[in-house]
Design a protein around this motif. Structure first.
Motif, PDB file in Angstrom:
ATOM      1  N   VAL A  67       0.878  -1.172   0.000  1.00 11.07           N
ATOM      2  CA  VAL A  67       0.000   0.000   0.000  1.00 11.07           C
ATOM      3  C   VAL A  67       0.911   1.216   0.000  1.00 11.07           C
ATOM      4  N   SER A  68       0.858   1.969  -1.087  1.00 15.52           N
ATOM      5  CA  SER A  68       1.777   3.095  -1.273  1.00 15.52           C
ATOM      6  C   SER A  68       1.028   4.355  -1.695  1.00 15.52           C
ATOM      7  N   ASN A  69       1.520   5.485  -1.226  1.00 17.41           N
ATOM      8  CA  ASN A  69       0.975   6.763  -1.676  1.00 17.41           C
ATOM      9  C   ASN A  69       1.512   7.135  -3.054  1.00 17.41           C
ATOM     10  N   ASN A  70       2.462   6.368  -3.554  1.00 13.45           N
ATOM     11  CA  ASN A  70       3.067   6.670  -4.846  1.00 13.45           C
ATOM     12  C   ASN A  70       2.116   6.315  -5.994  1.00 13.45           C
ATOM     13  N   ASP A  71       2.514   6.685  -7.215  1.00 14.94           N
ATOM     14  CA  ASP A  71       1.642   6.487  -8.373  1.00 14.94           C
ATOM     15  C   ASP A  71       1.693   5.053  -8.919  1.00 14.94           C
ATOM     16  N   HIS A  72       0.759   4.762  -9.825  1.00 17.05           N
ATOM     17  CA  HIS A  72       0.615   3.418 -10.373  1.00 17.05           C
ATOM     18  C   HIS A  72       1.899   2.924 -11.030  1.00 17.05           C
ATOM     19  N   PRO A  81       6.912  -7.679 -10.868  1.00 18.48           N
ATOM     20  CA  PRO A  81       7.903  -8.758 -10.991  1.00 18.48           C
ATOM     21  C   PRO A  81       7.954  -9.682  -9.772  1.00 18.48           C
ATOM     22  N   LEU A  82       7.488  -9.181  -8.628  1.00 19.07           N
ATOM     23  CA  LEU A  82       7.493  -9.972  -7.394  1.00 19.07           C
ATOM     24  C   LEU A  82       6.182 -10.734  -7.194  1.00 19.07           C
ATOM     25  N   ASP A  83       5.224 -10.519  -8.115  1.00 16.88           N
ATOM     26  CA  ASP A  83       3.904 -11.134  -8.019  1.00 16.88           C
ATOM     27  C   ASP A  83       3.221 -10.770  -6.693  1.00 16.88           C
ATOM     28  N   ILE A  84       3.238  -9.463  -6.400  1.00 18.45           N
ATOM     29  CA  ILE A  84       2.616  -8.951  -5.181  1.00 18.45           C
ATOM     30  C   ILE A  84       1.521  -7.962  -5.581  1.00 18.45           C
ATOM     31  N   GLN A  85       0.352  -8.123  -4.977  1.00 16.57           N
ATOM     32  CA  GLN A  85      -0.736  -7.186  -5.222  1.00 16.57           C
ATOM     33  C   GLN A  85      -0.402  -5.845  -4.574  1.00 16.57           C
ATOM     34  N   PHE A  86      -1.052  -4.789  -5.065  1.00 17.10           N
ATOM     35  CA  PHE A  86      -0.739  -3.469  -4.520  1.00 17.10           C
ATOM     36  C   PHE A  86      -1.928  -2.531  -4.617  1.00 17.10           C
ATOM     37  N   VAL A  87      -1.873  -1.508  -3.795  1.00 15.21           N
ATOM     38  CA  VAL A  87      -2.806  -0.389  -3.839  1.00 15.21           C
ATOM     39  C   VAL A  87      -1.934   0.850  -3.988  1.00 15.21           C
ATOM     40  N   HIS A  88      -2.129   1.595  -5.064  1.00 12.87           N
ATOM     41  CA  HIS A  88      -1.329   2.799  -5.296  1.00 12.87           C
ATOM     42  C   HIS A  88      -2.178   4.042  -4.978  1.00 12.87           C
ATOM     43  N   ALA A  89      -1.553   5.212  -4.953  1.00 13.22           N
ATOM     44  CA  ALA A  89      -2.244   6.474  -4.658  1.00 13.22           C
ATOM     45  C   ALA A  89      -3.140   6.308  -3.432  1.00 13.22           C
ATOM     46  N   PRO A  93      -2.885   8.521   5.714  1.00 13.42           N
ATOM     47  CA  PRO A  93      -3.482   7.470   6.552  1.00 13.42           C
ATOM     48  C   PRO A  93      -4.959   7.172   6.305  1.00 13.42           C
ATOM     49  N   SER A  94      -5.512   7.588   5.183  1.00 10.43           N
ATOM     50  CA  SER A  94      -6.902   7.282   4.876  1.00 10.43           C
ATOM     51  C   SER A  94      -7.161   5.780   5.012  1.00 10.43           C
ATOM     52  N   GLN A  95      -8.298   5.448   5.560  1.00  5.93           N
ATOM     53  CA  GLN A  95      -8.620   4.041   5.810  1.00  5.93           C
ATOM     54  C   GLN A  95      -8.995   3.272   4.542  1.00  5.93           C
ATOM     55  N   ARG A  96      -9.428   3.974   3.504  1.00 11.48           N
ATOM     56  CA  ARG A  96      -9.912   3.327   2.283  1.00 11.48           C
ATOM     57  C   ARG A  96      -8.904   2.336   1.703  1.00 11.48           C
ATOM     58  N   ALA A  97      -7.653   2.763   1.565  1.00 13.82           N
ATOM     59  CA  ALA A  97      -6.634   1.899   0.960  1.00 13.82           C
ATOM     60  C   ALA A  97      -6.336   0.685   1.837  1.00 13.82           C
ATOM     61  N   PHE A  98      -6.338   0.868   3.148  1.00 18.42           N
ATOM     62  CA  PHE A  98      -6.100  -0.263   4.049  1.00 18.42           C
ATOM     63  C   PHE A  98      -7.250  -1.268   3.950  1.00 18.42           C
ATOM     64  N   HIS A  99      -8.485  -0.771   3.872  1.00 15.11           N
ATOM     65  CA  HIS A  99      -9.630  -1.673   3.707  1.00 15.11           C
ATOM     66  C   HIS A  99      -9.559  -2.407   2.369  1.00 15.11           C
ATOM     67  N   LYS A 100      -9.114  -1.711   1.321  1.00 18.41           N
ATOM     68  CA  LYS A 100      -8.968  -2.361   0.012  1.00 18.41           C
ATOM     69  C   LYS A 100      -7.919  -3.477   0.084  1.00 18.41           C
ATOM     70  N   MET A 119       5.242   7.339  10.854  1.00 14.48           N
ATOM     71  CA  MET A 119       4.205   7.331  11.891  1.00 14.48           C
ATOM     72  C   MET A 119       2.916   7.976  11.398  1.00 14.48           C
ATOM     73  N   LEU A 120       3.038   9.054  10.623  1.00 12.85           N
ATOM     74  CA  LEU A 120       1.861   9.834  10.227  1.00 12.85           C
ATOM     75  C   LEU A 120       1.048   9.202   9.108  1.00 12.85           C
ATOM     76  N   THR A 121       1.599   8.228   8.433  1.00 12.41           N
ATOM     77  CA  THR A 121       0.874   7.581   7.337  1.00 12.41           C
ATOM     78  C   THR A 121       0.623   6.102   7.657  1.00 12.41           C
ATOM     79  N   ASP A 122       1.678   5.330   7.764  1.00 10.56           N
ATOM     80  CA  ASP A 122       1.560   3.884   7.950  1.00 10.56           C
ATOM     81  C   ASP A 122       1.036   3.506   9.334  1.00 10.56           C
ATOM     82  N   VAL A 123       1.674   4.033  10.369  1.00 11.61           N
ATOM     83  CA  VAL A 123       1.286   3.668  11.736  1.00 11.61           C
ATOM     84  C   VAL A 123      -0.102   4.204  12.068  1.00 11.61           C
ATOM     85  N   LEU A 124      -0.333   5.471  11.811  1.00  9.00           N
ATOM     86  CA  LEU A 124      -1.646   6.052  12.112  1.00  9.00           C
ATOM     87  C   LEU A 124      -2.751   5.338  11.338  1.00  9.00           C
ATOM     88  N   GLY A 125      -2.513   5.101  10.048  1.00  9.14           N
ATOM     89  CA  GLY A 125      -3.525   4.418   9.238  1.00  9.14           C
ATOM     90  C   GLY A 125      -3.831   3.018   9.742  1.00  9.14           C
TER      91      GLY A 125
END
Length: 174
Positions: A67-72, A81-89, A93-100, A119-125
């Motif tokens: 889960v990254s704030n970076n772009d697609h 290449p690692l065969d890992i799912q992701f959520v971009h943008a 700490p919005s909860q939407r991406a964590f729920h997705k 702390m302000l993005t990953d931990v708080l979210g």
């Protein structure tokens, strides 16, 4: 308010995360940040060491979502290449991406850990929706963008206040 910024665990790097301990806690999924958590913000691909660690995580039957704030483009070039799912943008700490991410894994917050360097993005979210949170040391601070630099200044203020309240101890890092 400050308590929402306290990670459940602090480690130097993802390699210091005790996967057996996570299993004992009933953790089945790992939501991880990308930049300065898995690789430096300017590193386009996983290092061989990181690729091996992620393979071990998968071998131990953990589900993983980035889960990254970076772009697609940035996130997909790294994750595909690692065969890992992701959520971009993600707008953490919005909860939407964590729920997705939870939905992608088919897991609940109590079955999932969030790993990140801020702390302000990953931990708080993660804390906001009841996940176990792990704070890692950032890999390459010199490569961070201006918003992350602002966040780091705020984190220093927060950490100082938490220390004053007796809620932040340096010896807690593993």
């Amino acid at each position: 308010m400050l308590e929402g910024l306290i990670p459940r665990l602090r480690v130097s790097t993802v390699y210091d995360i005790d996967l057996a301990m996570l299993k004992e806690k009933g953790i089945q999924g790992i939501i991880t940040d990308l930049d300065n958590t898995l690789v430096g913000a300017k590193d386009p691909l996983a290092t061989p060491q990181l690729a091996a660690w992620l393979e071990e995580v998968k071998r131990q039957k953990f589900k993983v979502v980035i889960v990254s704030n970076n772009d697609h483009t940035r996130v997909s070039r790294f994750a595909t290449p690692l065969d890992i799912q992701f959520v971009h943008a993600a707008r953490k700490p919005s909860q939407r991406a964590f729920h997705k991410a939870l939905q992608l894994m088919g897991l609940t917050p109590d079955q999932t850990v969030v790993v990140g360097d801020q702390m302000l993005t990953d931990v708080l979210g993660g804390n906001r929706i009841g996940m176990f949170t792990i704070l890692v040391q950032p890999i390459a601070i010199q490569d961070e963008g201006w918003m992350t630099r602002v966040n780091r200044r705020i984190e220093r203020i927060v950490t100082a206040r938490l220390r004053k309240k007796g809620l932040w101890h340096e010896e807690e890092r593993h």
